[in-house]
Scaffold this motif. Structure first.
Motif, PDB file in Angstrom:
ATOM      1  N   LEU A 415      11.124  15.209   8.341  1.00 21.94           N
ATOM      2  CA  LEU A 415       9.731  15.630   8.344  1.00 21.94           C
ATOM      3  C   LEU A 415       9.205  15.758   6.918  1.00 21.94           C
ATOM      4  O   LEU A 415       8.110  15.294   6.594  1.00 21.94           O
ATOM      5  CB  LEU A 415       9.593  16.962   9.087  1.00 21.94           C
ATOM      6  N   LEU A 416      10.019  16.383   6.060  1.00 23.78           N
ATOM      7  CA  LEU A 416       9.599  16.529   4.671  1.00 23.78           C
ATOM      8  C   LEU A 416       9.439  15.177   4.000  1.00 23.78           C
ATOM      9  O   LEU A 416       8.520  14.954   3.202  1.00 23.78           O
ATOM     10  CB  LEU A 416      10.595  17.403   3.910  1.00 23.78           C
ATOM     11  N   THR A 417      10.389  14.261   4.316  1.00 24.13           N
ATOM     12  CA  THR A 417      10.297  12.913   3.743  1.00 24.13           C
ATOM     13  C   THR A 417       9.031  12.212   4.205  1.00 24.13           C
ATOM     14  O   THR A 417       8.323  11.566   3.427  1.00 24.13           O
ATOM     15  CB  THR A 417      11.528  12.093   4.129  1.00 24.13           C
ATOM     16  N   LYS A 418       8.747  12.341   5.493  1.00 26.30           N
ATOM     17  CA  LYS A 418       7.556  11.695   6.036  1.00 26.30           C
ATOM     18  C   LYS A 418       6.289  12.280   5.410  1.00 26.30           C
ATOM     19  O   LYS A 418       5.349  11.553   5.072  1.00 26.30           O
ATOM     20  CB  LYS A 418       7.526  11.866   7.555  1.00 26.30           C
ATOM     21  N   CYS A 419       6.321  13.599   5.274  1.00 25.41           N
ATOM     22  CA  CYS A 419       5.172  14.235   4.619  1.00 25.41           C
ATOM     23  C   CYS A 419       5.033  13.759   3.182  1.00 25.41           C
ATOM     24  O   CYS A 419       3.923  13.523   2.690  1.00 25.41           O
ATOM     25  CB  CYS A 419       5.312  15.757   4.665  1.00 25.41           C
ATOM     26  N   ALA A 420       6.207  13.641   2.498  1.00 24.26           N
ATOM     27  CA  ALA A 420       6.178  13.160   1.117  1.00 24.26           C
ATOM     28  C   ALA A 420       5.644  11.739   1.050  1.00 24.26           C
ATOM     29  O   ALA A 420       4.869  11.387   0.163  1.00 24.26           O
ATOM     30  CB  ALA A 420       7.576  13.239   0.511  1.00 24.26           C
ATOM     31  N   GLN A 421       6.081  10.885   2.011  1.00 20.36           N
ATOM     32  CA  GLN A 421       5.574   9.514   2.044  1.00 20.36           C
ATOM     33  C   GLN A 421       4.067   9.492   2.279  1.00 20.36           C
ATOM     34  O   GLN A 421       3.338   8.706   1.678  1.00 20.36           O
ATOM     35  CB  GLN A 421       6.302   8.722   3.132  1.00 20.36           C
ATOM     36  N   SER A 422       3.647  10.391   3.198  1.00 18.04           N
ATOM     37  CA  SER A 422       2.203  10.470   3.468  1.00 18.04           C
ATOM     38  C   SER A 422       1.450  10.893   2.217  1.00 18.04           C
ATOM     39  O   SER A 422       0.417  10.308   1.870  1.00 18.04           O
ATOM     40  CB  SER A 422       1.943  11.455   4.605  1.00 18.04           C
ATOM     41  N   ASP A 423       2.009  11.916   1.519  1.00 17.16           N
ATOM     42  CA  ASP A 423       1.367  12.361   0.284  1.00 17.16           C
ATOM     43  C   ASP A 423       1.394  11.272  -0.778  1.00 17.16           C
ATOM     44  O   ASP A 423       0.442  11.093  -1.542  1.00 17.16           O
ATOM     45  CB  ASP A 423       2.044  13.622  -0.244  1.00 17.16           C
ATOM     46  N   THR A 424       2.506  10.541  -0.812  1.00 16.86           N
ATOM     47  CA  THR A 424       2.622   9.446  -1.790  1.00 16.86           C
ATOM     48  C   THR A 424       1.564   8.384  -1.544  1.00 16.86           C
ATOM     49  O   THR A 424       0.891   7.913  -2.466  1.00 16.86           O
ATOM     50  CB  THR A 424       4.024   8.826  -1.715  1.00 16.86           C
ATOM     51  N   THR A 425       1.437   8.014  -0.263  1.00 17.38           N
ATOM     52  CA  THR A 425       0.423   7.003   0.080  1.00 17.38           C
ATOM     53  C   THR A 425      -0.972   7.491  -0.276  1.00 17.38           C
ATOM     54  O   THR A 425      -1.796   6.751  -0.839  1.00 17.38           O
ATOM     55  CB  THR A 425       0.499   6.682   1.581  1.00 17.38           C
ATOM     56  N   ARG A 426      -1.202   8.745   0.069  1.00 17.44           N
ATOM     57  CA  ARG A 426      -2.516   9.309  -0.230  1.00 17.44           C
ATOM     58  C   ARG A 426      -2.770   9.346  -1.728  1.00 17.44           C
ATOM     59  O   ARG A 426      -3.863   8.997  -2.208  1.00 17.44           O
ATOM     60  CB  ARG A 426      -2.599  10.724   0.353  1.00 17.44           C
ATOM     61  N   LEU A 427      -1.761   9.772  -2.503  1.00  9.94           N
ATOM     62  CA  LEU A 427      -1.928   9.861  -3.948  1.00  9.94           C
ATOM     63  C   LEU A 427      -2.083   8.486  -4.579  1.00  9.94           C
ATOM     64  O   LEU A 427      -2.855   8.308  -5.525  1.00  9.94           O
ATOM     65  CB  LEU A 427      -0.742  10.602  -4.566  1.00  9.94           C
ATOM     66  N   GLN A 428      -1.344   7.510  -4.087  1.00  9.29           N
ATOM     67  CA  GLN A 428      -1.484   6.157  -4.625  1.00  9.29           C
ATOM     68  C   GLN A 428      -2.902   5.622  -4.397  1.00  9.29           C
ATOM     69  O   GLN A 428      -3.490   4.986  -5.276  1.00  9.29           O
ATOM     70  CB  GLN A 428      -0.448   5.235  -3.980  1.00  9.29           C
ATOM     71  N   ALA A 429      -3.425   5.880  -3.190  1.00  6.68           N
ATOM     72  CA  ALA A 429      -4.799   5.451  -2.913  1.00  6.68           C
ATOM     73  C   ALA A 429      -5.782   6.189  -3.821  1.00  6.68           C
ATOM     74  O   ALA A 429      -6.738   5.599  -4.344  1.00  6.68           O
ATOM     75  CB  ALA A 429      -5.138   5.696  -1.448  1.00  6.68           C
ATOM     76  N   ALA A 430      -5.530   7.497  -4.017  1.00  5.77           N
ATOM     77  CA  ALA A 430      -6.414   8.276  -4.887  1.00  5.77           C
ATOM     78  C   ALA A 430      -6.330   7.790  -6.328  1.00  5.77           C
ATOM     79  O   ALA A 430      -7.339   7.735  -7.039  1.00  5.77           O
ATOM     80  CB  ALA A 430      -6.060   9.755  -4.796  1.00  5.77           C
ATOM     81  N   ILE A 431      -5.087   7.455  -6.775  1.00  2.98           N
ATOM     82  CA  ILE A 431      -4.912   6.943  -8.141  1.00  2.98           C
ATOM     83  C   ILE A 431      -5.662   5.633  -8.321  1.00  2.98           C
ATOM     84  O   ILE A 431      -6.329   5.403  -9.339  1.00  2.98           O
ATOM     85  CB  ILE A 431      -3.414   6.771  -8.460  1.00  2.98           C
ATOM     86  N   LYS A 432      -5.556   4.742  -7.315  1.00  5.42           N
ATOM     87  CA  LYS A 432      -6.268   3.461  -7.392  1.00  5.42           C
ATOM     88  C   LYS A 432      -7.784   3.691  -7.487  1.00  5.42           C
ATOM     89  O   LYS A 432      -8.483   3.055  -8.298  1.00  5.42           O
ATOM     90  CB  LYS A 432      -5.956   2.639  -6.139  1.00  5.42           C
ATOM     91  N   LYS A 433      -8.261   4.645  -6.682  1.00  7.21           N
ATOM     92  CA  LYS A 433      -9.688   4.954  -6.707  1.00  7.21           C
ATOM     93  C   LYS A 433     -10.090   5.525  -8.067  1.00  7.21           C
ATOM     94  O   LYS A 433     -11.134   5.163  -8.627  1.00  7.21           O
ATOM     95  CB  LYS A 433     -10.012   5.942  -5.588  1.00  7.21           C
ATOM     96  N   LYS A 434      -9.238   6.419  -8.609  1.00  8.59           N
ATOM     97  CA  LYS A 434      -9.535   7.003  -9.913  1.00  8.59           C
ATOM     98  C   LYS A 434      -9.513   5.953 -11.012  1.00  8.59           C
ATOM     99  O   LYS A 434     -10.325   5.984 -11.950  1.00  8.59           O
ATOM    100  CB  LYS A 434      -8.538   8.121 -10.234  1.00  8.59           C
ATOM    101  N   GLN A 435      -8.565   5.010 -10.926  1.00  8.16           N
ATOM    102  CA  GLN A 435      -8.503   3.951 -11.937  1.00  8.16           C
ATOM    103  C   GLN A 435      -9.763   3.099 -11.908  1.00  8.16           C
ATOM    104  O   GLN A 435     -10.285   2.708 -12.957  1.00  8.16           O
ATOM    105  CB  GLN A 435      -7.262   3.091 -11.706  1.00  8.16           C
ATOM    106  N   ASP A 436     -10.265   2.828 -10.693  1.00  8.35           N
ATOM    107  CA  ASP A 436     -11.524   2.082 -10.591  1.00  8.35           C
ATOM    108  C   ASP A 436     -12.666   2.882 -11.212  1.00  8.35           C
ATOM    109  O   ASP A 436     -13.541   2.324 -11.896  1.00  8.35           O
ATOM    110  CB  ASP A 436     -11.833   1.777  -9.122  1.00  8.35           C
ATOM    111  N   GLU A 437     -12.645   4.201 -10.935  1.00 12.18           N
ATOM    112  CA  GLU A 437     -13.681   5.050 -11.528  1.00 12.18           C
ATOM    113  C   GLU A 437     -13.587   5.043 -13.049  1.00 12.18           C
ATOM    114  O   GLU A 437     -14.609   5.013 -13.752  1.00 12.18           O
ATOM    115  CB  GLU A 437     -13.549   6.483 -11.012  1.00 12.18           C
ATOM    116  N   VAL A 438     -12.364   5.082 -13.589  1.00  7.19           N
ATOM    117  CA  VAL A 438     -12.171   5.063 -15.041  1.00  7.19           C
ATOM    118  C   VAL A 438     -12.765   3.796 -15.639  1.00  7.19           C
ATOM    119  O   VAL A 438     -13.459   3.833 -16.665  1.00  7.19           O
ATOM    120  CB  VAL A 438     -10.675   5.196 -15.393  1.00  7.19           C
ATOM    121  N   GLU A 439     -12.507   2.650 -15.006  1.00  7.15           N
ATOM    122  CA  GLU A 439     -13.051   1.389 -15.514  1.00  7.15           C
ATOM    123  C   GLU A 439     -14.580   1.399 -15.475  1.00  7.15           C
ATOM    124  O   GLU A 439     -15.247   0.948 -16.414  1.00  7.15           O
ATOM    125  CB  GLU A 439     -12.506   0.218 -14.691  1.00  7.15           C
TER     126      GLU A 439
END
Length: 702
Positions: A415-439
């Motif tokens: 469960l913790l791993t799945k939650c971590a994967q979910s958080d990872t996916t969410r953070l990666q998407a957020a990072i991509k969005k932030k990088q676009d905002e930075v550009e």
């Protein structure tokens, strides 16, 4: 001669040239001061007119100067907007970079924490394959049971609908039954009437009618039994409904009891919060929006077994904290409680946003976690007002913390791993969005930088300002783009509202009038100074001249009075001037006052009041009185006796002889005739002048 001429000639005859000169100087200075005062008054009037013109133009000129200041301020504001846009773009770019770095750090932290769980998951995945088949069968059974449950639920719902329909029918039947009972009573009354008639008509054969009535009565009785049966059924349904209502009321009472228990618990844990709660109940009208009670009294845990979990998730001090929806209410609340109750308490501000899609999106992973025993998230375990729920989700992530029952160690790790994967996916998407905002923000920053370098004087390549430019910008208090834009619009409106002096005509006229006024004020000061100097000099001369003059007049007055007295007359010599204008020296004169009769008083010598002889006597006596003050070697008196009567002529002649005899000066008396028996002195010489063709004498013979 008039009094002024008499004074001047007296001073000349007295032989004191300084008095004459001082008198002339005083007269001249008085005239000069008068002229200067007249010029001063004209100049003051001109200054007033000039000042009025300046004041008339001053407001317009002030507006023009204000317009120039506004234009300068508008220029500075325009430049500062570009700098504010650059700063805002830089701030957003830096903020986006910082947000991106934070998300990357969070992603790295999650990966590090989830690595041990990932290894354990790999082990348990192998075990999962073995248990999948058994689990599938169990799932099928569960699905069957769920389907059966759904069928039963549907049947129950249908029965509820049928019950409602039957209850409606029961009400209708009950109404019909009431009508039938009324009809039966009427029929019974008719039957009683028929029986009475039957009793009266025993001998009449009514068996047929009785049979008909009996049949009708049987039908009504049968129908009545059916209705009574339905009535009993409906009464049973009604009793069931009453039982449900009572259950709901007991539930409400239980809720109220729970609320009272919460208030009691709040009082035990934090008496200050309890006092504030009582105060709030009496002062709700002082706030714009509702202020919620302490969190522990506002939230309801749906299942009491989760009480400890909820209490562990919220810090103890915040359980007794009040919740405000606006900053203004929070400040007012704290100020009033502090001023009136003088106690400390906890109060928090709910986030100013609704339970938006972010909270719902973060909680949508719940169905994927049911296989691990996850029943709900923390927010699903409680009921709370929306502002409090926003605060709990935004501060303590109630929408992202799952709650599981009977979860094994392997399930927990997975469960913790799945939650971590979910958080990872969410953070990666957020990072991509932030990088676009930075550009995007970098592009905006470069554009803003280029515009700032072009538009702002003193803007350095490193994004800073020169000291002079920074000083100019500091004169504008606004800093944000919106504030500066509003300020610029306001300045444009104010500039347009002020008259524009395109050729500086008004300003030039104002400056010209100011220069004239300055020159006039300078001349005014010079005139006042000159007048003061002349006045000072005049007073100095006057202090020396006036006593001497008064002394001369006093001496003449004494002699004149004595001489007039010898002639049995009265006389006085005095200084004549306007007491209201003591410095009008041109009006200074000598007044001769005479009295020729005992009953008369002294009156001024004039041609309208005295005769010619009286005036001659007064004049001659004045000349004799002047004798002591004059230094001339001889005096000439021409026909002074003309117009006098014999008595006055004799008296004057005697006085003249006496005076001349005792004086060192010569007197020449010219007269066409003399009285007889006049007294003569040995010092006197008489010259008789003859005239005619037969004189026959030469000058040598005389």
């Amino acid at each position: 001669m008039n009094t002024c001429e008499l004074l001047l000639n007296t001073l000349k005859a007295a032989g004191d040239n300084q008095l004459v000169e001082d008198h002339q100087n005083l007269v001249a200075m008085t005239a000069e001061v008068s002229d200067k005062r007249f010029e001063l008054r004209n100049l003051e009037q001109s200054c007033k007119e000039n000042e009025a013109n300046v004041q008339r133009l001053e407001s317009d000129v002030q507006k023009l100067r204000q317009r120039e200041e506004l234009i300068k301020e508008k220029t500075i504001c325009s430049e500062k907007i570009y700098f504010a846009k650059y700063q805002e773009a830089k701030f957003r770019c830096d903020e986006a970079k910082a947000g991106c770095d934070t998300l990357k750090e969070e992603l790295t932290s999650i990966k590090n924490k989830s690595e041990p769980f990932r290894l354990s998951v790999e082990f348990y995945k192998n075990e999962e394959v073995k248990m999948r088949q058994a689990f599938t069968k169990s799932v099928e059974k569960v699905k069957t049971a769920l389907n059966l449950t759904e069928t039963v639920k549907s049947s129950i719902e249908e029965r509820k609908v049928d019950c409602q329909k039957e209850y409606s029918k029961f009400r209708e039947k009950q109404s019909e039954e009431n009508k039938r009972e009324n009809a039966i009573r009427l029929k019974q009354q008719e039957l009683d009437a028929f029986e009475a008639k039957l009793h009266d008509l025993r001998d009449v054969d009514c068996s047929r009618q009785i049979a008909q009535v009996q049949n009708a009565l049987d039908e009504v009785t049968s129908e009545r039994k059916l209705l009574q049966k339905k009535k009993a059924e409906l009464e049973e349904i009604s009793r069931n409904q009453v039982t449900k209502i009572n259950d709901i009321q007991r539930e409400h009472e239980s809720i109220r009891a729970v609320d009272q228990k919460k208030i009691f618990l709040l009082r035990q844990r934090n008496n200050n919060a309890y006092r504030v709660l009582e105060w709030l109940g009496m002062n709700k009208d002082k706030f714009k929006q509702k202020i919620y009670q302490p969190i522990m009294s506002e939230i309801n845990v749906k299942d009491h077994k989760y009480n400890s979990i909820i209490e562990a998730a919220i810090p103890r001090q915040e359980l007794s904290a009040f919740v405000c929806q606006t900053t203004e209410d929070l400040l007012t609340f704290t100020r009033l409680v502090r001023d009136q109750l003088k106690i400390s308490f906890n109060v928090i501000l709910a986030p100013d946003k609704s339970m938006d899609a972010q909270f719902r999106r973060d909680s949508e992973i719940l169905p994927d976690l049911r296989e691990f025993g996850v029943k709900a998230y923390l927010k699903d375990l409680i009921d709370a007002p929306e502002p409090i729920m926003r605060y709990l989700c935004g501060t303590y992530n109630f929408h992202r913390i799952p709650v599981a029952d009977n979860c094994s160690e392997s399930q927990l790790k997975e469960l913790l791993t799945k939650c971590a994967q979910s958080d990872t996916t969410r953070l990666q998407a957020a990072i991509k969005k932030k990088q676009d905002e930075v550009e995007t923000f970098k592009s905006l920053l470069n554009t803003a930088l280029a515009i700032a370098q072009e538009k702002i004087k003193g803007f350095k390549p490193d994004g800073t300002l020169s000291r002079s430019t920074q000083t100019r910008f500091n004169t504008i208090s606004q800093n944000s783009v919106d504030e500066l834009a509003c300020k610029l619009d306001d300045l444009v409106i104010r500039i347009q509202g002020i008259y524009q002096d395109s050729n500086n005509t008004l300003l030039n006229e104002f400056n010209r009038l100011n220069e004239q006024l300055k020159d006039k004020r300078f001349k005014l000061t010079e005139l006042k100074t000159s007048i003061e100097e002349i006045d000072l000099k005049l007073e100095t001369i006057k202090k020396n001249w006036l006593p001497k003059l008064q002394e001369v007049i006093k001496s003449i007055n004494i002699n004149y009075g004595e001489f007039m007295k010898k002639l049995s007359y009265g006389g006085e010599v005095r200084l004549d001037f306007n007491e209201d204008q003591p410095n009008n020296f041109a009006a200074y004169g000598i007044m001769i006052l005479v009295k020729y009769r005992d009953k008369e008083s002294l009156i001024p010598l004039s041609s309208t009041r005295q005769s010619g002889g009286e005036r001659s006597v007064a004049t001659m006596i004045y000349m004799l009185a002047l004798q002591a003050k004059t230094s001339v070697p001889f005096r000439c008196v021409d026909e002074i006796n003309q117009g006098m009567d014999k008595e006055n002529e004799r008296k004057v002649f005697e006085l003249l002889v006496s005076t001349a005899d005792s004086s060192s000066s010569q007197y020449f008396l010219v007269s066409p005739k003399l009285l007889n028996n006049l007294p003569y002195s040995e010092k006197m010489k008489i010259h008789v002048v003859f005239n005619g063709k037969k004189l026959g004498l030469s000058w040598d013979d005389i």
